[in-house]
Design a protein around this motif. Structure first.
Motif, short mmCIF file in Angstrom:
data_model
loop_
_atom_site.label_atom_id
_atom_site.label_comp_id
_atom_site.label_asym_id
_atom_site.label_seq_id
_atom_site.Cartn_x
_atom_site.Cartn_y
_atom_site.Cartn_z
N HIS A 80 0.83 -1.20 0.00
CA HIS A 80 0.00 0.00 0.00
C HIS A 80 0.88 1.26 0.00
O HIS A 80 0.57 2.23 -0.66
N LEU A 132 -10.97 1.37 -8.49
CA LEU A 132 -10.27 0.79 -7.34
C LEU A 132 -9.23 -0.23 -7.79
O LEU A 132 -8.09 -0.19 -7.34
N VAL A 164 -10.93 -5.48 0.54
CA VAL A 164 -12.40 -5.40 0.53
C VAL A 164 -12.98 -6.81 0.40
O VAL A 164 -13.90 -7.19 1.13
N ARG A 172 -8.44 -1.09 6.45
CA ARG A 172 -8.63 -0.63 5.07
C ARG A 172 -10.07 -0.59 4.59
O ARG A 172 -10.34 0.01 3.55
N ALA A 173 -11.01 -1.23 5.33
CA ALA A 173 -12.38 -1.32 4.85
C ALA A 173 -13.38 -1.36 6.01
O ALA A 173 -13.00 -1.65 7.15
N PRO A 195 -14.21 0.38 0.82
CA PRO A 195 -12.87 0.76 1.26
C PRO A 195 -12.93 2.08 2.01
O PRO A 195 -13.81 2.92 1.75
N LEU A 249 -5.96 -3.00 -2.09
CA LEU A 249 -7.14 -2.53 -1.38
C LEU A 249 -8.37 -3.32 -1.83
O LEU A 249 -9.21 -3.69 -1.01
#
Length: 125
Positions: free
Chosen positions: A3, A66, A77, A37-38, A56, A73
Motif C-alpha cells: 500500500h 479501485l 475489501v 482498510r475497509a 474501502p 485494497l
C-alpha cells in the motif's frame, strides 16, 4: 507492491459522499466489521437475510477505478466480505459490485454487496 508503494494520486473525494461520511462516523450505520482498510455495514434495504455493504476507507468511484489504483485494497475489501460471510452466513455468499448508474450503482463510492444467509436464486437483471 505494498500500500505504501502506491504513488497514484487518490481521487478527489466528493464532499457529499455518503459512504465516506459513514466511514468517518458522520452518518450512522449498523457497522458489522472493520479493519484498517475497509468497513462493512448493513444495507438499509436488504435483499437477503444477510445483505452487507463493504466499502474501502479510501474513496474510489467504482470497482474498475479501485482495481486500477490499488489492487491490494480491492483484495482487502474482498477479504472483509469473506470474513463477514464466514461470521454471518456459513461462508457462503454472493459478492456484487455495480459499476455505473445503468448497472444499478447509486452511491459512487465503490461498494461490494455481500449477500447470503439463504439459498439464492439467479436474477441477473
Amino acid at each position: 507492491m505494498t500500500h505504501d508503494d502506491v504513488t497514484a494520486e487518490p481521487a478527489p473525494v466528493p464532499s457529499d459522499c455518503l459512504f465516506c461520511k459513514i466511514v468517518a462516523g458522520e452518518v450512522p450505520a449498523e457497522i458489522v466489521a472493520t479493519d484498517e482498510r475497509a468497513v462493512a455495514f448493513r444495507d438499509i434495504a436488504p435483499q437477503a437475510p444477510m445483505h452487507v455493504l463493504v466499502v474501502p476507507r479510501d474513496h474510489h468511484g467504482d470497482i474498475a477505478q479501485l482495481a486500477a489504483a490499488d489492487p491490494e485494497l480491492l483484495g482487502a475489501v474482498v477479504a472483509l466480505a469473506d470474513r463477514v460471510a464466514g461470521e454471518q452466513a456459513d461462508g457462503q455468499f454472493r459478492l456484487v459490485f455495480n459499476s455505473g448508474p445503468h448497472a444499478g450503482q447509486s452511491v459512487f463510492h465503490v461498494h461490494g454487496h455481500v449477500i447470503g444467509g439463504k439459498q439464492l436464486g439467479w436474477t441477473p437483471a
